[in-house]
Each structure stands twice: as C-alpha cells, then as structure tokens.
Design an enzyme around this catalytic site. Structure first.
Site, PDB file in Angstrom:
ATOM      1  N   THR A  49       0.851  -1.182   0.000  1.00 53.55           N
ATOM      2  CA  THR A  49       0.000   0.000   0.000  1.00 53.55           C
ATOM      3  C   THR A  49       0.892   1.239   0.000  1.00 53.55           C
ATOM      4  O   THR A  49       2.112   1.133   0.015  1.00 53.55           O
ATOM      5  CB  THR A  49      -0.921   0.032   1.236  1.00 53.55           C
ATOM      6  N   CYS A  50       0.277   2.412   0.049  1.00 55.22           N
ATOM      7  CA  CYS A  50       1.076   3.632   0.119  1.00 55.22           C
ATOM      8  C   CYS A  50       1.722   3.805   1.487  1.00 55.22           C
ATOM      9  O   CYS A  50       2.592   4.655   1.665  1.00 55.22           O
ATOM     10  CB  CYS A  50       0.225   4.850  -0.219  1.00 55.22           C
ATOM     11  N   ARG A  52       2.937   0.951   3.259  1.00 57.26           N
ATOM     12  CA  ARG A  52       3.781  -0.195   3.635  1.00 57.26           C
ATOM     13  C   ARG A  52       3.979  -1.174   2.485  1.00 57.26           C
ATOM     14  O   ARG A  52       3.191  -1.198   1.532  1.00 57.26           O
ATOM     15  CB  ARG A  52       3.132  -0.963   4.788  1.00 57.26           C
ATOM     16  N   SER A 109      -1.920   2.188  10.627  1.00 60.71           N
ATOM     17  CA  SER A 109      -1.987   3.050   9.440  1.00 60.71           C
ATOM     18  C   SER A 109      -1.478   4.455   9.741  1.00 60.71           C
ATOM     19  O   SER A 109      -1.442   4.884  10.893  1.00 60.71           O
ATOM     20  CB  SER A 109      -3.427   3.132   8.938  1.00 60.71           C
ATOM     21  N   GLY A 185      -7.287   9.285 -11.570  1.00 65.31           N
ATOM     22  CA  GLY A 185      -7.319   7.882 -11.148  1.00 65.31           C
ATOM     23  C   GLY A 185      -8.746   7.489 -10.827  1.00 65.31           C
ATOM     24  O   GLY A 185      -9.602   8.350 -10.562  1.00 65.31           O
ATOM     25  N   GLY A 187      -9.308   4.231  -8.973  1.00 65.97           N
ATOM     26  CA  GLY A 187      -9.236   3.088  -8.080  1.00 65.97           C
ATOM     27  C   GLY A 187      -9.977   3.346  -6.788  1.00 65.97           C
ATOM     28  O   GLY A 187     -10.738   4.315  -6.655  1.00 65.97           O
TER      29      GLY A 187
END
Length: 423
Positions: A49-50, A52, A109, A185, A187
């Site tokens: 992910t952004c 990790r 997070s 984007g 997503g």
C-alpha cells in the site's frame, strides 16, 4: 509451520524510501512468486500500500526465510540490503499474528482507523489465492484478521479516530464547498476521494483515468464528468483542488505542466500515490500547495490516542488469545487422530488373530470381545489425549504432540496426512 512477517512502513522509513520499495502490478506478482519459491518458504502473501510493503510467509526455518525474503526485497526494489535492513521490521509466530490483526483494524496506518486497509488486505489475499501462493496456514490467518478488522469497525468507534488519508490530506485544504476538483485515477482511493469531495460540497468534480470507462463510472456515481487521461493538463487550468492516486509509477503532473496551465491561480494538490504522481518540485511553482504522504506523515494529523484506540487494542489482544488457543489445539489434533488410528489398527489385527485361533466363537461372543478390547483401548488413550489437547494451548504446546508421536512411535508423516484429509 510458522508465520513470518517482514516489512517496511511509514513507521520505520521515510516516504522517499517507501517509494523506492513500492511494488505493484506484474512486479508485485513476480515478488510474490519469488518469495513462495524460496527454499524455506511454503506460502506467501504481499500487502503493498502507500503506507507499507509487508510480506507474510509460512516458513519452516526462521533465519533462512528472513535472509531470503530480505534479499528478495532488496533485489526487487534495487535498494542494497545494508541500506534497506535498518528500515525493516520482523514479526514471527505470535507477534506476526498480532501485527496482522492490528494492521487490519487500522491501528498501524498513517491515519489511525482508516478503513481502506481491510480492502487492501483482502485484495492481497485474493491475489495470492489466484497465484496459488497461499495454503491453509496463511489463508486461515488472513481470513481471521479480516474478521477481526470488521469487528473493530463494527464494535468500536475506530472509524472516527481517523477516517482516511483523503480526509487527512483535505483537512489542510480549508473549506471545500463550491470549489472545483480534478480527481486523477479511478481506483479505490480515488473513489473515496471523489465521494469525500461530493459530500463536502464540491460543485464540479472531474475524473480523469487511463481506462476511460472506469472514469465514467466513478464520475457518474458522484454527479461529475469524466475526461480522457490526456486532458489532465487542460483540466488543471480550471481546478481548485487536484487529487491523484494512479499507481502508475511515474509523474503525471510536473512543474512545467502546472506552470503552463495554472494561469496565475492558486491550486491545492493532494498526491496520495506511491510512487509519487506529482513531482515534488511543483512546490517551487508560485501559488501551489502540495500535500503528499510526506506532508501527512510529518504533520501527524492522522494519529489519535484515546479510549477508542485502547478499546481496539484490547479487542486485538482478546482475538489473538482466542486464535492462538484454537490454532495450537488444531495442531495437536492430527497427532491425536493418528494415535487413535494406530490403536484401531492394532485392535483390528489382534482381534483377527484371536478369531483365527478361536473360530468356534459365535457372533455375539465376537462382538462382546471386540467391544471389551475397544473399551480398554479407549480408556487407556483417553487421559493422554485429553491432556495433550489441554497442554497444546499453552506456549510450546507443540512439544507435547512431538512427545506423543515419539512415545507411541507414530509415523511422522501420518499427522500431516490426517491434516490434509481434514482440509
């Protein structure tokens, strides 16, 4: 089989390092297979992910697997092992389970409590399942982590501790009502961004995506309009707010584009992609405010301590204890079944010999003898099998199952065969 987790995240590395290690698309699939093919690894899953990049693996040797996974992360990222290692964290067995549960709840997070991590973990599992790199160990573990995460969001107020990276970033943009936004984007993160903008009163939302049809679907869902991806520079000239999260791996917006299309207006840019969608050098363009993952990380805007976070931590502790107890008990069950199977084989063989020597016994006598012998065996095995199940739930419980196999000379392969039949 034990679970090993090796990762790098916003807690251990600057975003610049995360950007170098970031992996997606075909590169992610390649890393997944390379890890699973390591000699010490039987199953593998990658959560990227952004925030990790984490590798979860079912392993039979800790040191060998750790060395192999660290080397593969280095090879795939191009970051030398000696430079990468100080930023890596390692969790093994119980700690790996606890970390995964905490992550699924949003406790690890950048924005505490964000719900996107559940979908990201689910997609990581789905990809690993499709690629055939997970088996019973990781599948059961991750499914339970997803259940724990859902429970945390249902039973506590963790959602209110910090909604998402989108809301954390937009908190720095001021009043959004009546402003015009461009979302680059389509997503899950872009969808969340568009929805958040619409709820905040943004009057004109434009969506640009490489796959135009996906952009149309997102734009329609928020009452906006879609444009071709090539129209990003043109749309930038009229936008007050720009949010990007394409995952394309290259800069979509550069200083030259911003300078050429801003026409003297101020613009707020929010880059949620890793690697960056927006060249950090755009900060040098007059009138531009750029918020990216570094900004959010340094601001600490997403971190919240308090009763809600404490309640989720208690939930994780409770779920961890229950999972480990059940998992340890399950480990010994195949050995108990194998022991009883061996006993049944012995009983059957001895009864066969008896009947060959005493063929005159009628059926009633034969049944009585068989039942008597079975009762004796059951009583002799009852106490050790009950005790080994109880002891198996304690730390180091595997040793009791090993002792049982040794004492009764069980075929080492039989428990595994029983386990495969159960699955």
């Amino acid at each position: 089989m034990s679970v090993l987790s090796v990762g790098i995240s916003h807690r251990t590395a600057p975003v610049s390092m995360l950007e170098r290690v970031s992996v997606s698309g075909e590169a992610l699939v390649k890393l997944l297979h390379d890890v699973q093919q390591d000699a010490c690894v039987s199953e593998a899953m990658v959560v990227s992910t952004c925030n990790r990049v984490e590798i979860y693996a079912a392993v039979d040797r800790f040191h060998g697997a750790l060395t192999g996974i660290s080397r593969l992360l280095s090879v795939h990222s191009g970051v030398p092992v000696e430079e990468l290692s100080p930023h890596l964290y390692v969790h093994y067995e119980d700690q790996a389970v606890e970390h995964l549960f905490s992550m699924a709840c949003g406790l690890d997070s950048m924005v505490v409590g964000e719900g996107q991590i559940l979908g990201q973990v689910r997609r990581a599992l789905t990809l690993a399942q499709k690629q055939g790199t997970v088996g019973a160990t990781l599948n059961e573990l991750v499914q339970q982590a997803l259940r724990v995460g859902k429970r945390a969001h249902a039973d506590t107020d963790i959602d209110q501790a910090g909604a998402s990276l989108v809301t954390a970033g937009l908190a720095l943009a001021g009043d959004l009502a009546g402003r015009r936004a461009l979302v680059v984007g389509a997503g899950s993160m872009s969808s969340l961004a568009a929805t958040t903008l619409a709820r905040a009163g943004v009057t004109d939302i434009v969506v640009a995506n490489r796959t135009f049809e996906r952009g149309v679907r997102l734009a329609t869902s928020v009452g906006g309009r879609a444009v071709e991806f090539s129209a990003v520079p043109r749309e930038l000239s009229a936008a007050d707010i720009v949010i990007t999260c394409t995952g394309g791996g290259r800069h979509v917006i550069t200083p030259d584009i911003v300078a050429a299309h801003m026409t003297g207006r101020g613009v707020f840019l929010l880059d949620l992609a890793l690697p960056h969608d927006i060249d950090p050098a755009v900060r040098e363009v007059p009138g531009v405010t750029l918020v990216d993952l570094e900004t959010i990380q340094e601001s600490g805007i997403g971190w919240r301590e308090g009763d809600t976070v404490d309640s989720v931590r208690r939930l994780v502790t409770e779920e961890l204890a229950a999972f480990l107890t059940a998992e340890r008990a399950a480990r010994v069950t195949p050995t108990v079944v194998a022991l009883r199977s061996k006993a049944a084989t012995v009983v059957e063989a001895e009864l066969g010999r008896l009947l060959m020597r005493m063929p005159h016994l009628d059926r009633k006598a034969r049944d009585e003898v068989a039942q008597t012998v079975q009762r004796v065996v059951d009583k002799l095995l009852h106490e050790p099998t009950v005790r080994v199940k109880q002891l198996a739930t304690s730390p180091g419980g595997d040793h009791y199952a090993e002792a049982l196999r040794e004492l009764f000379d069980l075929d080492p392969k039989m428990p595994d065969a029983v386990r495969e039949v159960e699955l």
